[in-house]
Design a protein around this motif. Structure first.
Motif, PDB file in Angstrom:
ATOM      1  N   LEU A 288      20.316  33.218  22.801  1.00 46.19           N
ATOM      2  CA  LEU A 288      19.695  34.653  23.167  1.00 46.19           C
ATOM      3  C   LEU A 288      18.212  34.300  22.519  1.00 46.19           C
ATOM      4  CD1 LEU A 288      19.945  37.363  24.355  1.00 46.19           C
ATOM      5  CD2 LEU A 288      20.862  38.060  22.128  1.00 46.19           C
ATOM      6  N   ARG A 289      18.129  34.017  21.305  1.00 49.88           N
ATOM      7  CA  ARG A 289      16.806  33.835  20.887  1.00 49.88           C
ATOM      8  C   ARG A 289      15.885  33.165  21.860  1.00 49.88           C
ATOM      9  NH1 ARG A 289      19.738  33.287  15.967  1.00 49.88           N
ATOM     10  NH2 ARG A 289      19.309  31.122  15.934  1.00 49.88           N
ATOM     11  N   LYS A 290      16.332  31.881  22.377  1.00 57.91           N
ATOM     12  CA  LYS A 290      15.601  31.281  23.126  1.00 57.91           C
ATOM     13  C   LYS A 290      15.053  31.882  24.455  1.00 57.91           C
ATOM     14  CE  LYS A 290      15.602  26.721  25.515  1.00 57.91           C
ATOM     15  NZ  LYS A 290      16.479  25.360  25.974  1.00 57.91           N
ATOM     16  N   ARG A 291      16.100  32.374  25.068  1.00 63.99           N
ATOM     17  CA  ARG A 291      16.140  33.230  26.338  1.00 63.99           C
ATOM     18  C   ARG A 291      14.960  34.433  25.886  1.00 63.99           C
ATOM     19  NH1 ARG A 291      17.782  35.061  31.062  1.00 63.99           N
ATOM     20  NH2 ARG A 291      18.568  37.043  31.307  1.00 63.99           N
ATOM     21  N   VAL A 292      15.207  35.121  24.789  1.00 66.46           N
ATOM     22  CA  VAL A 292      14.264  36.277  24.596  1.00 66.46           C
ATOM     23  C   VAL A 292      12.543  35.705  24.548  1.00 66.46           C
ATOM     24  CG1 VAL A 292      13.391  37.705  22.802  1.00 66.46           C
ATOM     25  CG2 VAL A 292      15.773  37.747  23.794  1.00 66.46           C
ATOM     26  N   LYS A 293      12.404  34.524  23.837  1.00 67.75           N
ATOM     27  CA  LYS A 293      11.382  34.020  23.640  1.00 67.75           C
ATOM     28  C   LYS A 293      10.711  33.373  25.076  1.00 67.75           C
ATOM     29  CE  LYS A 293       9.005  30.079  21.059  1.00 67.75           C
ATOM     30  NZ  LYS A 293       9.075  28.968  20.104  1.00 67.75           N
ATOM     31  N   GLU A 294      11.457  32.730  25.771  1.00 66.15           N
ATOM     32  CA  GLU A 294      11.017  32.288  27.336  1.00 66.15           C
ATOM     33  C   GLU A 294      10.607  33.573  28.022  1.00 66.15           C
ATOM     34  OE1 GLU A 294      14.326  30.355  28.737  1.00 66.15           O
ATOM     35  OE2 GLU A 294      13.877  28.504  27.828  1.00 66.15           O
ATOM     36  N   LEU A 295      11.249  34.812  27.833  1.00 65.28           N
ATOM     37  CA  LEU A 295      10.861  36.060  28.565  1.00 65.28           C
ATOM     38  C   LEU A 295       9.563  36.641  28.106  1.00 65.28           C
ATOM     39  CD1 LEU A 295      14.574  37.214  29.474  1.00 65.28           C
ATOM     40  CD2 LEU A 295      12.784  36.340  30.914  1.00 65.28           C
ATOM     41  N   GLY A 296       9.122  35.993  26.793  1.00 64.80           N
ATOM     42  CA  GLY A 296       7.721  36.649  26.320  1.00 64.80           C
ATOM     43  C   GLY A 296       7.950  37.985  25.326  1.00 64.80           C
TER      44      GLY A 296
END
Length: 258
Positions: free
Chosen positions: A145-153
């Motif tokens: 989830l942290r990785k996904r949140v980072k990718e979504l800016g």
């Protein structure tokens, strides 16, 4: 209008230092040991669980890999896997049968050992292992989830007043060659506790200012994520519909009279 986190008034260098201080501070505070090389059973004081036997395909890989490397030591691991996968399709039926027989025999032995092993586990040990598996699964989900949140800016939350002070200390009183990071951090923490309210207020004001910008930016970002269908990255409290406003007493009395 898009809001972005403003740079610290003391310079962008401090801002970059804050990003370094956060993980270092977390590492220095945490005293938990890492059990990367131990199984879950070993971590609760048990002998390792019996290992599953290799399937016929992986037995074939284990036998053939040294021969391929002997013929061509420069072959990469990927090239070896690709070639052996192709060979496995047309492998000699007698060799495949032998590998299958070995696997079935080892599988029977494995099942016996696993049954004996599990029969010796107490209910407490089973519960502890189950909880540890769940904790690992939860940690993986949080990481994804942290990785996904980072990718979504997602906008980054600004540093606290204390972390700002620690970042400034790295400039003003850097760690010496005779100090460990823990020792330096403890010294900086002690200095922070001795600051007057007026001195701390300088860092608090900077933190509050950036926090206001962050709140606006995160609100805009979460609205965008909801529109795009990325509900899983939005804070759960944002998705709760606000309660309907209560009717005024005077208005309810008029409705009763009508």
């Amino acid at each position: 209008m898009i809001y972005t986190t403003t740079l610290l008034s003391r310079g962008s260098l401090i801002g970059s230092l804050i990003s370094k201080v956060r993980p270092l501070a977390a590492a220095s505070i945490s005293n938990s040991s890492v059990h990367q090389s131990k199984t879950l059973e070993e971590q609760v004081g048990l002998p390792p669980r019996p290992k599953k036997p290799l399937t016929p395909y992986f037995r074939f890989m284990r036998e053939m890999r040294p021969k391929l490397l002997a013929n061509d030591p420069k072959k990469s691991a990927i090239e070896i896997v690709q070639e052996l996968s192709k060979r496995w399709v047309d492998v000699d039926p007698k060799l495949k049968e032998r590998l299958q027989t070995e696997y079935k025999k080892d599988q029977e032995t494995y099942m016996e050992l696993r049954t004996k092993y599990e029969s010796k586990l107490t209910d407490e040990q089973r519960a502890e292992i189950k909880q540890m598996k769940q904790d690992i699964s939860d940690a993986k989900e949080r990481k994804q989830l942290r990785k996904r949140v980072k990718e979504l800016g997602r906008p980054k939350k600004p540093a606290s007043a204390f972390l700002r002070f620690v970042a400034s200390e790295r400039l003003n009183s850097p760690q010496t060659s005779q100090q460990t990071y823990r020792e330096w951090h403890q010294k900086a923490t002690a200095k922070w506790t001795r600051l007057s309210d007026e001195e701390k207020n300088v860092y608090l004001q900077e933190s509050r200012k950036e926090l206001d910008h962050y709140k606006k930016a995160i609100s805009i970002w979460e609205e965008k994520m909801i529109r795009l269908g990325h509900i899983d990255v939005v804070r759960s409290g944002i998705l709760i519909d606000p309660p309907e406003p209560k009717a005024r007493k005077s208005q309810s009395i008029k409705e009763k009279l009508v």
